[in-house]
Every structure is written in structure tokens, then in C-alpha cells.
Motif scaffolding. Structure first.
Motif, short mmCIF file in Angstrom:
data_model
loop_
_atom_site.label_atom_id
_atom_site.label_comp_id
_atom_site.label_asym_id
_atom_site.label_seq_id
_atom_site.Cartn_x
_atom_site.Cartn_y
_atom_site.Cartn_z
N GLY A 20 0.82 -1.22 0.00
CA GLY A 20 0.00 0.00 0.00
C GLY A 20 0.85 1.26 0.00
N LEU A 21 1.96 1.21 0.75
CA LEU A 21 2.87 2.36 0.77
C LEU A 21 3.53 2.56 -0.59
CD1 LEU A 21 4.53 1.81 4.26
CD2 LEU A 21 2.83 3.54 3.66
N ALA A 22 3.89 1.45 -1.24
CA ALA A 22 4.50 1.55 -2.57
C ALA A 22 3.50 2.10 -3.58
CB ALA A 22 5.01 0.18 -3.02
N VAL A 23 2.25 1.68 -3.48
CA VAL A 23 1.20 2.20 -4.37
C VAL A 23 1.02 3.70 -4.14
CG1 VAL A 23 -1.28 2.13 -4.89
CG2 VAL A 23 0.02 -0.01 -4.64
N THR A 24 1.03 4.11 -2.88
CA THR A 24 0.89 5.54 -2.57
C THR A 24 2.11 6.32 -3.09
OG1 THR A 24 -0.38 4.96 -0.59
CG2 THR A 24 0.48 7.21 -0.72
N ALA A 25 3.29 5.74 -2.96
CA ALA A 25 4.50 6.38 -3.52
C ALA A 25 4.36 6.54 -5.03
CB ALA A 25 5.74 5.55 -3.17
N GLY A 26 3.86 5.50 -5.68
CA GLY A 26 3.64 5.58 -7.13
C GLY A 26 2.63 6.66 -7.49
N ALA A 27 1.57 6.77 -6.69
CA ALA A 27 0.56 7.81 -6.94
C ALA A 27 1.17 9.20 -6.79
CB ALA A 27 -0.62 7.64 -5.99
N LEU A 28 2.03 9.37 -5.79
CA LEU A 28 2.70 10.67 -5.63
C LEU A 28 3.64 10.96 -6.79
CD1 LEU A 28 3.40 10.77 -1.79
CD2 LEU A 28 1.76 12.14 -3.08
#
Length: 148
Positions: free
Chosen positions: A79-87
Motif C-alpha cells: 500500500g505504501l508503494a502504491v501511494t508512492a507511485g501515486a505521488l
């Protein structure tokens, strides 16, 4: 193989963040302190150089983070990696919508052809860039946290 992907992804994103941080807080300060028109010419040259490299770097970083998130799907930290990708996607959109239009104009400026409001446009680019750097730092922090 996953560990190598994580290392390559972290190094790629980390170096990109470092370059953008350096532009914001080191290089532009140096350029602004140069005498006469040298600072504006340095910014134009930097805009041409980095304008050619950064799009590839940004997109590659988004792709690497997406692959990292996909390969780790269902594991802690995804989930953190997905959020990083979104940023990172936010930073790409910021670049395309806010920074690139100014950069495309300013990279052609010389003391003879620059517009009267060139300094205001450069200052606006700097303000947008500060926000983009903050987004990139957050993305990197989330990416690294997703790996531990």
C-alpha cells in the motif's frame, strides 16, 4: 530478483529526488548569485539539459515503482508503494501542467529576447518546483518505508 528490483527502484527514485532537491536548494541559488545575465543563461542551459533527461527519469521511476508494487502485491508495504507511485504520478502531472510550459519558454531565453516578466516566470517555476520536491520526498519516504 525482487531484491534487485527494490534496490534499482530505490536508487533511481532517490537519485531523481536528489537532483531535484539540488536544483531547488543549491543550483538555482548559485545561478541567482551570478553576476549580470549569467544566472538567467545558466537557468536556460539547465532547462535544456534537464528538460531532455528528466522526462525519461520520471516515467522510468513511475514504471519501476509500479512493477515493485505489482510484484509485492498482498505483502506488507505494498500500500505504501502504491501511494508512492501515486505521488510520483502527481509529480509527473505537476511537471506537465505547471513546470514544463515555463521551462519550454525559459530554455530559449537570452538577455536579448527574454520577456519583461522573465524573473516573475522564473520565480513561479521555483515555487512550483518546491512543491514538486516536497511531493517527491514524500514518495521516496513512502517507497523506502514500504521496503522495511
Amino acid at each position: 530478483m525482487i531484491n534487485a528490483l527494490e534496490v534499482v527502484t530505490t536508487v533511481s527514485v532517490g537519485l531523481m529526488v536528489g537532483v531535484e532537491f539540488s536544483v531547488a536548494f543549491v543550483m538555482n541559488r548559485i545561478f541567482d548569485a551570478l553576476p549580470e545575465d549569467s544566472g538567467q543563461l545558466a537557468r536556460a542551459h539547465g532547462g535544456r539539459m534537464l528538460g531532455a533527461v528528466m522526462p525519461v527519469w520520471y516515467i522510468s521511476s513511475v514504471v519501476l515503482v509500479a512493477i515493485r508494487a505489482a510484484t509485492g502485491w498482498g505483502h506488507p508495504g505494498t500500500g505504501l508503494a502504491v501511494t508512492a507511485g501515486a505521488l510520483l504520478i502527481v509529480s509527473v502531472l505537476m511537471s506537465i501542467l505547471l513546470l514544463v510550459p515555463i521551462n519550454n519558454r525559459s530554455k530559449t531565453w537570452t538577455p536579448e529576447n527574454r520577456p519583461a516578466d522573465w524573473k516573475e516566470q522564473s520565480d513561479r517555476w521555483d515555487r512550483y518546483h518546491y512543491v514538486r520536491v516536497a511531493v517527491l520526498i514524500a514518495a521516496l519516504a513512502l517507497l523506502v518505508t514500504s521496503l522495511v
